[in-house]
Design a protein around this motif. Structure first.
Motif, PDB file in Angstrom:
ATOM      1  N   ILE A 228       9.709  14.131  -4.057  1.00 22.19           N
ATOM      2  CA  ILE A 228       8.450  13.509  -3.641  1.00 22.19           C
ATOM      3  C   ILE A 228       8.806  12.286  -2.797  1.00 22.19           C
ATOM      4  CG2 ILE A 228       6.263  12.515  -4.374  1.00 22.19           C
ATOM      5  CD1 ILE A 228       6.551  15.387  -5.198  1.00 22.19           C
ATOM      6  N   GLN A 229       8.112  12.110  -1.683  1.00 22.54           N
ATOM      7  CA  GLN A 229       8.372  10.976  -0.799  1.00 22.54           C
ATOM      8  C   GLN A 229       7.250   9.943  -0.955  1.00 22.54           C
ATOM      9  OE1 GLN A 229       8.134  11.128   3.701  1.00 22.54           O
ATOM     10  NE2 GLN A 229      10.379  11.119   3.438  1.00 22.54           N
ATOM     11  N   LEU A 230       7.649   8.732  -1.261  1.00 21.04           N
ATOM     12  CA  LEU A 230       6.715   7.618  -1.385  1.00 21.04           C
ATOM     13  C   LEU A 230       6.982   6.647  -0.248  1.00 21.04           C
ATOM     14  CD1 LEU A 230       6.959   6.870  -5.218  1.00 21.04           C
ATOM     15  CD2 LEU A 230       5.474   8.493  -4.065  1.00 21.04           C
ATOM     16  N   VAL A 231       5.938   6.268   0.487  1.00 12.95           N
ATOM     17  CA  VAL A 231       6.054   5.306   1.572  1.00 12.95           C
ATOM     18  C   VAL A 231       5.327   4.031   1.152  1.00 12.95           C
ATOM     19  CG1 VAL A 231       5.588   4.825   3.993  1.00 12.95           C
ATOM     20  CG2 VAL A 231       6.154   7.159   3.271  1.00 12.95           C
TER      21      VAL A 231
ATOM     22  N   THR B 141       0.068  13.823  -4.395  1.00  7.17           N
ATOM     23  CA  THR B 141      -0.614  13.026  -5.424  1.00  7.17           C
ATOM     24  C   THR B 141      -0.879  13.818  -6.695  1.00  7.17           C
ATOM     25  OG1 THR B 141      -2.725  13.587  -4.374  1.00  7.17           O
ATOM     26  CG2 THR B 141      -1.700  11.490  -3.759  1.00  7.17           C
ATOM     27  N   GLU B 142      -0.730  15.139  -6.643  1.00  2.00           N
ATOM     28  CA  GLU B 142      -0.906  15.912  -7.870  1.00  2.00           C
ATOM     29  C   GLU B 142       0.291  15.762  -8.799  1.00  2.00           C
ATOM     30  OE1 GLU B 142      -1.661  19.922  -6.884  1.00  2.00           O
ATOM     31  OE2 GLU B 142      -3.622  19.532  -5.955  1.00  2.00           O
ATOM     32  N   ARG B 143       1.449  15.467  -8.227  1.00  2.00           N
ATOM     33  CA  ARG B 143       2.635  15.277  -9.054  1.00  2.00           C
ATOM     34  C   ARG B 143       2.811  13.811  -9.450  1.00  2.00           C
ATOM     35  NH1 ARG B 143       4.145  18.984 -11.788  1.00  2.00           N
ATOM     36  NH2 ARG B 143       4.295  20.426 -10.021  1.00  2.00           N
ATOM     37  N   ILE B 144       2.547  12.901  -8.489  1.00  2.00           N
ATOM     38  CA  ILE B 144       2.601  11.454  -8.779  1.00  2.00           C
ATOM     39  C   ILE B 144       1.322  10.852  -8.215  1.00  2.00           C
ATOM     40  CG2 ILE B 144       3.810   9.281  -8.408  1.00  2.00           C
ATOM     41  CD1 ILE B 144       6.376  10.816  -8.014  1.00  2.00           C
ATOM     42  N   ASP B 145       0.472  10.288  -9.093  1.00  2.00           N
ATOM     43  CA  ASP B 145      -0.780   9.709  -8.620  1.00  2.00           C
ATOM     44  C   ASP B 145      -0.567   8.265  -8.199  1.00  2.00           C
ATOM     45  OD1 ASP B 145      -0.645   8.223 -10.959  1.00  2.00           O
ATOM     46  OD2 ASP B 145      -2.039   9.495 -12.044  1.00  2.00           O
ATOM     47  N   ARG B 146      -1.621   7.639  -7.734  1.00  2.00           N
ATOM     48  CA  ARG B 146      -1.506   6.270  -7.195  1.00  2.00           C
ATOM     49  C   ARG B 146      -1.283   5.219  -8.286  1.00  2.00           C
ATOM     50  NH1 ARG B 146      -2.181   6.061  -2.024  1.00  2.00           N
ATOM     51  NH2 ARG B 146      -3.255   7.747  -0.907  1.00  2.00           N
TER      52      ARG B 146
ATOM     53  N   PHE C  39       0.853  -1.184   0.000  1.00  2.00           N
ATOM     54  CA  PHE C  39       0.000   0.000   0.000  1.00  2.00           C
ATOM     55  C   PHE C  39       0.887   1.230   0.000  1.00  2.00           C
ATOM     56  CE2 PHE C  39      -2.456   3.378   2.004  1.00  2.00           C
ATOM     57  CZ  PHE C  39      -3.608   3.353   1.209  1.00  2.00           C
ATOM     58  N   TRP C  40       0.580   2.192  -0.875  1.00  2.00           N
ATOM     59  CA  TRP C  40       1.439   3.354  -1.076  1.00  2.00           C
ATOM     60  C   TRP C  40       0.845   4.604  -0.409  1.00  2.00           C
ATOM     61  CZ3 TRP C  40       6.153   2.826  -3.263  1.00  2.00           C
ATOM     62  CH2 TRP C  40       6.387   1.643  -3.982  1.00  2.00           C
ATOM     63  N   HIS C  41       1.723   5.351   0.251  1.00  2.00           N
ATOM     64  CA  HIS C  41       1.390   6.662   0.786  1.00  2.00           C
ATOM     65  C   HIS C  41       2.236   7.689   0.020  1.00  2.00           C
ATOM     66  CE1 HIS C  41      -0.709   4.848   4.252  1.00  2.00           C
ATOM     67  NE2 HIS C  41       0.273   3.946   4.224  1.00  2.00           N
ATOM     68  N   ILE C  42       1.575   8.652  -0.646  1.00  2.00           N
ATOM     69  CA  ILE C  42       2.264   9.634  -1.485  1.00  2.00           C
ATOM     70  C   ILE C  42       1.982  11.016  -0.920  1.00  2.00           C
ATOM     71  CG2 ILE C  42       2.555  10.500  -3.839  1.00  2.00           C
ATOM     72  CD1 ILE C  42       1.314   7.861  -4.825  1.00  2.00           C
ATOM     73  N   ASP C  43       3.028  11.798  -0.677  1.00  2.00           N
ATOM     74  CA  ASP C  43       2.825  13.110  -0.057  1.00  2.00           C
ATOM     75  C   ASP C  43       2.365  14.171  -1.052  1.00  2.00           C
ATOM     76  OD1 ASP C  43       5.104  13.405  -1.501  1.00  2.00           O
ATOM     77  OD2 ASP C  43       6.349  14.155   0.159  1.00  2.00           O
TER      78      ASP C  43
END
Length: 452
Positions: free
Chosen positions: A200-203, A180-185, A174-178
């Protein structure tokens, strides 16, 4: 097992009964096609016995199949019985993590009575060490797969592969994106309006059963590298879009006349339909190759029609000239001379002219007349050539009467052929008549439609 034994008994009794040489008092009827085949293949024999033999073959085939199938059922029952006696099930293996649950069908026997069971077996819950190892391995796999077509996470311009499930380890992600306007799910990278690189930080939350762990991926999104043309098109599109959004209540809006100090002129794009013309030219070129063939076929049909129409005239002339005392060859030459003087063209007389040339070159008359009939192909001309050939072999006795009879038949056939041509002409006129009817309907209906 019981059903197999009963089937074997019934099949054995039936085969024994059919194997006895006894005549049936009454035989069931067979289909019409079978009856017709029996009558045709075995005429003169007793139909009752033949039907009886047919029914015996049909019944014996069915009984043999019943016997074989029942034997298989009996063997299967014996095997199942022996397996249940000597190999009872004492444990059930769980599916491995990631394989999902499964449904198992069992039979429980209590006091020689069977009770069917359907059991849902869930996948095995991994142990702590096993789960941690699988999660760490998933992180390593995810580090490779997330890049997509990018070389590294420090320079990202194309979409990332944000995987939600890793098949190798059966772990969920499961992805958490800080941002989402720059990188969507879905991993799509949006670089519109980005002038400089952005972090951009992706968790990634990797889980297996009740165990989970988070891993951080730092992604650097780089500005999109655009050519001068692409940059200019994007700028024009942006300016036009801003004009459109400026006042949505107006019926129209003006396009920007200047972009970057340069005047801009807008035109409606012209559709390039040259490919349609190329396709049409290719099709026409292919179709034109068949035109000579169609023309030859049409000429052949016209020749056949002309020969059929000229045949009564030729036979009547031969009959008249031979009746006046000329020989067959003399009558033939007289007809050719009249045709030359007329200076017209007719396929039938052209064939006669070719025969005349063959006679002049020394070909035997009988052979020339027979060749004339074969060349014309029509039955009437073949018959005429045969009559003239027989005249040379048997003499002129009776030839005039035969020609008179042939003349009468030829005119009757010509009358029937004329009726046929008239019917075909009516059929050919059907399409033009329908087109004229369509034109009349358009002329009548168009004013009424335009008045609305």
């Amino acid at each position: 097992m019981i059903i197999g034994a009963v089937g074997i008994i019934i099949a054995a009794i039936g085969l024994w009964f059919l194997g006895r040489k006894r005549e049936w008092k009454r035989c069931p009827p067979v289909g019409l096609s079978c009856q017709d085949a029996i009558t045709y293949l075995k005429p003169g024999k007793s139909q009752q016995k033949e039907r009886e033999q047919l029914w015996k073959k049909k019944l014996m085939s069915g009984l043999w199949v019943l016997l074989g199938g029942s034997a298989l059922l009996l063997i299967q029952g014996i095997v199942r019985s022996s397996a249940s006696d000597y190999a009872p099930i004492v444990q059930i293996e769980r599916p491995e993590p990631g394989e999902g649950g499964k449904k198992i069908e069992l039979s429980a026997w209590i006091l020689e009575e069977e009770f069917p069971l359907s059991i849902e077996v869930k996948e095995r819950v991994p142990q702590a060490e096993e789960a941690q190892e699988a999660i760490h391995r998933s992180y390593l796999l995810l580090s490779e797969k997330i890049l997509g077509e990018n070389q590294s996470l420090d320079e990202v311009r194309t979409p990332l592969k944000l995987i939600n499930y890793i098949e190798e380890t059966a772990c969920n992600v499961f992805w958490h994106i800080d941002n989402t306007e720059r990188i969507d799910r879905n991993g799509h990278v949006h670089t519109e309006g980005l002038m400089e690189k952005e972090m951009i930080q992706l968790v990634a939350e990797i889980s297996l059963g009740a165990y989970k762990k988070e891993y951080i991926f730092c992604v650097t999104v780089m500005p999109e590298v655009l050519s001068e043309e692409e940059r200019l098109v994007r700028e024009i599109k942006k300016r036009v879009q801003s004009r459109e959004e400026a006042d949505g209540g107006e019926k129209s809006f003006f396009l920007p006349e200047e972009i970057g100090g340069a005047a801009v002129e807008y035109r409606a794009p012209q559709k390039n339909q040259s490919y349609i013309l190329c396709v049409l030219v290719g099709i026409m070129a292919v179709l034109c190759t068949f035109l000579p063939d169609q023309k030859l076929i049409q000429q052949k049909k016209e020749k056949e029609e002309e020969l059929a129409l000229a045949y009564p005239e030729i036979v009547s002339k031969l009959c008249l000239l031979i009746g006046s005392g000329l020989t067959v060859r003399g009558a033939w030459e007289r007809i050719i001379r009249d045709y030359r003087e007329d200076q017209s063209f007719n396929y039938a007389y052209e064939e006669m002219l070719l025969t005349y040339y063959e006679l002049e070159r020394g070909m035997p008359e009988g052979k020339a007349y027979a060749a004339f009939g074969k060349r014309c192909r029509l039955s009437g001309y073949r018959k005429l050539g045969s009559l003239l050939e027989q005249n040379l072999k048997k003499g002129t006795a009776g030839l005039l009467a035969l020609l008179q009879e042939e003349t009468w038949q030829a005119f009757e056939e010509r009358r029937a052929f004329a009726v046929k041509l008239a019917q075909e002409a009516g059929t050919r006129l059907l399409m033009p008549m329908l087109m004229l009817l369509l034109v009349v309907l358009v002329v009548c209906i168009a004013p009424a439609i335009m008045s609305f």
